[in-house]
Scaffold this active site. Structure first.
Site, PDB file in Angstrom:
ATOM      1  CE  LYS A  10      19.041  62.626  30.481  1.00  0.00           C
ATOM      2  NZ  LYS A  10      17.636  62.735  30.864  1.00  0.00           N
ATOM      3  CG  LEU A  98      19.612  67.718  35.045  1.00  0.00           C
ATOM      4  CD1 LEU A  98      20.255  68.689  36.039  1.00  0.00           C
ATOM      5  CD2 LEU A  98      19.179  68.467  33.788  1.00  0.00           C
ATOM      6  CG  ASP A 135      20.632  58.003  30.696  1.00  0.00           C
ATOM      7  OD1 ASP A 135      21.434  57.367  31.395  1.00  0.00           O
ATOM      8  OD2 ASP A 135      19.951  58.949  31.128  1.00  0.00           O
TER       9      ASP A 135
HETATM   10  O1  C5P Z   1      19.012  51.773  33.006  1.00  0.00           O
HETATM   11  P1  C5P Z   1      18.954  52.591  34.237  1.00  0.00           P
HETATM   12  O2  C5P Z   1      19.550  51.898  35.428  1.00  0.00           O
HETATM   13  O3  C5P Z   1      19.493  53.978  34.054  1.00  0.00           O
HETATM   14  O4  C5P Z   1      17.398  52.794  34.559  1.00  0.00           O
HETATM   15  C1  C5P Z   1      16.955  53.219  35.820  1.00  0.00           C
HETATM   16  C2  C5P Z   1      15.510  52.810  35.958  1.00  0.00           C
HETATM   17  O5  C5P Z   1      14.675  53.599  35.103  1.00  0.00           O
HETATM   18  C3  C5P Z   1      15.198  51.373  35.613  1.00  0.00           C
HETATM   19  O6  C5P Z   1      15.386  50.531  36.703  1.00  0.00           O
HETATM   20  C4  C5P Z   1      13.734  51.446  35.206  1.00  0.00           C
HETATM   21  O7  C5P Z   1      12.891  51.487  36.361  1.00  0.00           O
HETATM   22  C5  C5P Z   1      13.631  52.814  34.552  1.00  0.00           C
HETATM   23  N1  C5P Z   1      13.776  52.789  33.081  1.00  0.00           N
HETATM   24  C6  C5P Z   1      12.776  52.215  32.312  1.00  0.00           C
HETATM   25  N2  C5P Z   1      12.919  52.197  30.946  1.00  0.00           N
HETATM   26  C7  C5P Z   1      13.989  52.763  30.354  1.00  0.00           C
HETATM   27  C8  C5P Z   1      15.013  53.352  31.137  1.00  0.00           C
HETATM   28  C9  C5P Z   1      14.873  53.337  32.496  1.00  0.00           C
HETATM   29  O8  C5P Z   1      11.777  51.699  32.827  1.00  0.00           O
HETATM   30  N3  C5P Z   1      14.085  52.745  29.043  1.00  0.00           N
END
Ligand code: C5P
Length: 309
Positions: A10, A98, A135
């Site tokens: 993406k 991505l 995501d």
């Molecule tokens: O949810 P995910 O593990 O993909 O997120 C990776 C990192 O990106 C999180 O640990 C956080 O540091 C950051 N993040 C964030 N706010 C979001 C999505 C991700 O701070 N909405």
């Protein structure tokens, strides 16, 4: 019956961070768009319960892998007695903004739902896969969507006209948390409104530049000298109507006037040694069995992919 699915990468046409949440995450308003750069996942049922994963590259410990984690979330909730072997063929660069790992996770739940004939609805698959990453849920249906919350609240939108892009990966792995951390020291701006969908049916390579925005772009450029260097060298490319960092980076997306401009630019970036470059288009799918020729990415020879079957 074995099953093969393709997991699209993406870009984010728009990404605004509207605040920091008590759980440490950031509140987002973002427009996610699936593109024709795919990983491939092959599924096969096994008689022993559990999930085994193999991959064409070294993925590190399997229990940390998003495919295994998503598959186990699904299995524990709906099919504890079932087993599957999954082979992952990685093409989407990692640490690039991505969504490659997230898309693979979504593809795993979509694939196992079909392989094991569980008949779960897409909304349930989205709910399950959202547990392993913010995501991930978007990629169950893909296409284009307005995403809010951590990124997991999804409002799917009708497809926009197909747009050609070049994705340039400057061989820099950029950890998402580093970029959010850098931004969170400067959360003093007034959030921008998203106008992306106001006339999205009529969007073109030219007009899209008026609605493109990424709040994480400056933070990503500050965090990564490698990205900064390539960004500085690609300011005035011919055939490009706008460029932006994809999500938290390090990939840069270049919107091009047409397909031939995208193909020429991808070739040029690789010749100049800026990294790996892919000529892609927007796609209307998420995890899917189809990979038609019009939706193929063109990039380095090792990115060429076979058609299913
Ligand atoms: O949810 P995910 O593990 O993909 O997120 C990776 C990192 O990106 C999180 O640990 C956080 O540091 C950051 N993040 C964030 N706010 C979001 C999505 C991700 O701070 N909405």
């Amino acid at each position: 019956m074995p099953l093969t699915l393709y997991a699209p990468a993406k870009i984010n046409w728009f990404l605004e961070v509207t605040g920091k949440r008590p759980d440490g995450y950031h509140e987002l308003v973002t427009v996610m768009q699936a593109i024709s750069l795919f990983d491939r996942l092959d599924f096969e049922e096994t008689s022993t319960p559990g999930i085994t994963l193999s991959c064409n590259i070294d993925l590190g410990p399997p229990e940390k892998n998003l495919v295994v984690r998503a598959a186990e979330v699904l299995r524990r909730a709906h099919a504890p007695e079932r087993g599957a072997k999954i082979h992952l063929e990685k093409h989407v660069p990692h640490g690039a903004g991505l969504g490659g790992g997230s898309s693979d996770a979504a593809c795993a739940v979509v694939g196992l739902n079909r392989l094991w004939k569980l008949n779960l609805e897409e909304t349930r698959l989205e709910e399950l896969v959202a547990q392993v990453g913010s995501d991930c849920a978007f990629f169950v249906r893909g296409g284009i969507a307005l995403c809010t919350g951590r990124g997991e609240i999804i409002e799917h939108k009708p497809p926009i006209p197909s747009i050609d892009l070049v994705i340039l990966y400057p061989n820099v792995v950029l950890p998402t948390p580093d970029v959010y951390r850098e931004l969170s020291t400067r959360l003093t701006y007034t959030p921008k409104d998203c106008y992306f969908f106001h006339r999205s049916r009529f969007l073109s390579a030219l007009s899209v530049s008026k609605v493109v925005f990424n709040r994480l772009e400056e933070a990503a450029l500050r965090v990564s000298p490698g990205l900064r260097e390539v960004w500085g060298k690609t300011e005035n490319e011919s055939g490009v109507t706008c460029r932006f960092v994809s999500g938290s980076g390090s990939a840069i997306a270049f919107v091009t006037t047409d397909r031939s401009a995208a193909l020429a630019l991808a070739r040029l970036f690789e010749q100049r040694g800026y990294g790996r470059a892919f000529a892609v288009t927007t796609v209307t799918v998420g995890a899917s069995e189809q990979l038609d020729a019009g939706h193929r990415s063109v990039g380095s020879p090792d990115q060429a992919r076979k058609r299913p079957g």
